[in-house]
Design a protein around this motif. Structure first.
Motif, short mmCIF file in Angstrom:
data_model
loop_
_atom_site.label_atom_id
_atom_site.label_comp_id
_atom_site.label_asym_id
_atom_site.label_seq_id
_atom_site.Cartn_x
_atom_site.Cartn_y
_atom_site.Cartn_z
N ASP A 1 50.19 51.60 29.06
CA ASP A 1 50.26 50.50 30.02
C ASP A 1 50.28 50.52 31.47
OD1 ASP A 1 49.48 49.22 27.70
OD2 ASP A 1 51.56 48.48 27.40
N ALA A 2 51.41 51.46 31.65
CA ALA A 2 52.06 51.53 33.23
C ALA A 2 50.89 52.35 33.70
CB ALA A 2 53.31 52.58 33.17
N THR A 3 50.16 53.37 33.16
CA THR A 3 49.01 53.89 33.93
C THR A 3 47.88 52.82 34.06
OG1 THR A 3 49.68 56.01 32.90
CG2 THR A 3 47.54 55.85 33.72
N MET A 4 47.67 52.19 33.27
CA MET A 4 46.64 51.33 33.36
C MET A 4 46.59 50.24 34.34
SD MET A 4 44.23 52.35 31.50
CE MET A 4 42.95 51.05 31.37
N SER A 5 48.19 49.89 34.56
CA SER A 5 48.46 48.86 35.64
C SER A 5 48.29 49.50 37.16
CB SER A 5 49.93 48.36 35.38
OG SER A 5 50.41 47.60 36.56
N ASN A 6 48.49 50.76 37.17
CA ASN A 6 48.50 51.57 38.20
C ASN A 6 46.92 51.65 38.57
OD1 ASN A 6 51.14 51.85 38.78
ND2 ASN A 6 51.19 53.80 37.80
N VAL A 7 46.30 51.89 37.57
CA VAL A 7 44.75 52.22 37.75
C VAL A 7 44.26 50.69 38.11
CG1 VAL A 7 42.40 52.43 36.46
CG2 VAL A 7 44.32 53.98 36.31
N LYS A 8 44.57 49.58 37.57
CA LYS A 8 43.96 48.38 37.86
C LYS A 8 44.40 47.79 39.32
CE LYS A 8 44.76 43.27 36.82
NZ LYS A 8 44.96 43.08 38.19
N ASP A 9 45.66 48.31 39.85
CA ASP A 9 46.21 48.01 41.10
C ASP A 9 45.34 48.80 42.20
OD1 ASP A 9 48.01 46.41 40.15
OD2 ASP A 9 49.52 47.73 40.33
N SER A 10 45.09 50.08 41.89
CA SER A 10 44.35 50.78 42.71
C SER A 10 42.77 50.21 42.78
CB SER A 10 43.91 52.19 42.22
OG SER A 10 45.35 52.74 42.27
N LEU A 11 42.14 49.76 41.65
CA LEU A 11 40.68 49.35 41.80
C LEU A 11 40.72 47.83 42.31
CD1 LEU A 11 39.65 49.74 38.05
CD2 LEU A 11 38.83 50.91 40.23
N ASP A 12 41.80 47.08 42.27
CA ASP A 12 41.84 45.90 43.16
C ASP A 12 41.93 46.05 44.60
OD1 ASP A 12 41.97 44.21 40.65
OD2 ASP A 12 44.08 44.09 40.64
N GLU A 13 42.53 47.37 45.00
CA GLU A 13 42.94 47.65 46.38
C GLU A 13 41.42 47.96 46.85
OE1 GLU A 13 44.89 50.89 49.05
OE2 GLU A 13 45.86 50.12 47.33
N VAL A 14 40.87 48.78 46.11
CA VAL A 14 39.30 49.29 46.31
C VAL A 14 38.60 48.05 46.58
CG1 VAL A 14 37.37 50.74 45.69
CG2 VAL A 14 39.69 51.87 45.63
N ALA A 15 38.51 47.16 45.58
CA ALA A 15 37.59 46.04 45.36
C ALA A 15 37.80 45.19 46.81
CB ALA A 15 37.89 45.21 44.22
N THR A 16 38.97 44.84 47.22
CA THR A 16 39.21 44.05 48.44
C THR A 16 38.91 44.86 49.82
OG1 THR A 16 41.64 44.73 48.68
CG2 THR A 16 41.26 42.74 47.43
N LYS A 17 38.81 46.22 49.84
CA LYS A 17 38.48 46.95 50.86
C LYS A 17 36.68 46.96 50.90
CE LYS A 17 42.74 49.36 51.61
NZ LYS A 17 43.54 50.64 51.75
N ALA A 18 36.34 47.21 49.77
CA ALA A 18 34.96 47.39 49.67
C ALA A 18 33.96 46.57 50.53
CB ALA A 18 34.50 47.30 48.14
N PRO A 19 34.33 45.20 50.60
CA PRO A 19 33.28 44.27 51.18
C PRO A 19 33.50 44.59 52.73
CG PRO A 19 34.47 43.07 49.57
CD PRO A 19 35.06 44.36 49.67
N LYS A 20 34.74 44.89 53.24
CA LYS A 20 34.96 45.20 54.76
C LYS A 20 34.12 46.38 55.12
CE LYS A 20 39.35 43.06 54.59
NZ LYS A 20 40.90 43.36 54.56
N PHE A 21 34.17 47.44 54.22
CA PHE A 21 33.74 48.77 54.53
C PHE A 21 32.13 48.47 54.47
CE2 PHE A 21 31.60 52.60 52.83
CZ PHE A 21 31.98 53.44 53.92
N ILE A 22 31.69 47.91 53.37
CA ILE A 22 30.05 47.56 53.45
C ILE A 22 29.47 46.72 54.54
CG2 ILE A 22 28.43 46.41 51.98
CD1 ILE A 22 30.03 47.12 49.65
N ASN A 23 30.16 45.79 54.95
CA ASN A 23 29.86 45.15 56.42
C ASN A 23 30.07 45.81 57.45
OD1 ASN A 23 29.59 42.64 54.90
ND2 ASN A 23 31.49 41.78 55.09
#
Length: 189
Positions: free
Chosen positions: A159-181
């Motif tokens: 559960d802790a590992t999956m939470s870390n993975v989710k947090d990392s994916l959330d971070e990437v998802a928030t940065k991706a639109p800025k990078f794509i633009n």
């Protein structure tokens, strides 16, 4: 050999019964029986024998094996989702957990194992065992003996590992639109 025959016979009889029960399927078998003079029971047995030989020696045996291991379980899973019973949902979720575990392990061993002549036949038999509608099917056995005990023992770490993975994916998802633009604006310049 008698044990194998006794194990397979109920399923063979069920398949044979379906060929008589379904009018469309029955009409095809009647036509083949008339043209060939061969009983449908032998036709079915011959089909499975040819399939087994093909899985040993045939081109694209991997595709055939994966279709067998995916198409029927996917169909049965959709039917289970549309039913109001919970037990069939659990059964198919268990199959997909074991299938995912097997597919992940296979990724790392495939380069070695796929060279063995009986690999695709063995894989197909294993995955059919995992989705057979019997109490002793493979997915129930593997889940209850391997997956569940390991998961329960290590649930907090997982559960802790999956939470870390989710947090990392959330971070990437928030940065991706800025990078794509940013990239898109550089391309248009």
């Amino acid at each position: 050999m008698d044990k194998v025959i006794n194990l397979v016979k109920p399923y063979y009889d069920k398949v044979l019964h379906i060929t008589y029960e379904n009018k469309k399927v029955s009409s095809y078998f009647e036509l083949v029986e008339q043209k060939s003079g061969v009983n449908r029971g032998f036709i079915i047995a011959g089909f499975f024998a040819i399939l087994a030989i093909y899985l040993i020696f045939g081109y694209a045996a991997q595709l055939v094996c994966n279709v067998i291991a995916f198409v029927y379980p996917a169909y049965a899973s959709v039917k289970a989702l549309e039913s109001h019973r919970k037990d069939d949902d659990t059964r198919w979720l268990t199959y997909w957990v074991v299938f995912a575990l097997f597919s992940t392990a296979e990724f790392f061993t495939d380069i070695l194992l796929s060279w063995f002549p009986f690999y695709w036949l063995a894989k197909c038999v294993f995955l059919i065992w995992c989705f057979l509608p019997v109490p002793w099917n493979g997915s129930t056995f593997i889940y209850s003996r391997l997956v569940r005990p390991y998961f329960l023992k290590n649930q907090k770490q997982i559960d802790a590992t999956m939470s870390n993975v989710k947090d990392s994916l959330d971070e990437v998802a928030t940065k991706a639109p800025k990078f794509i633009n940013y990239e898109a604006s550089n391309i248009s310049d």
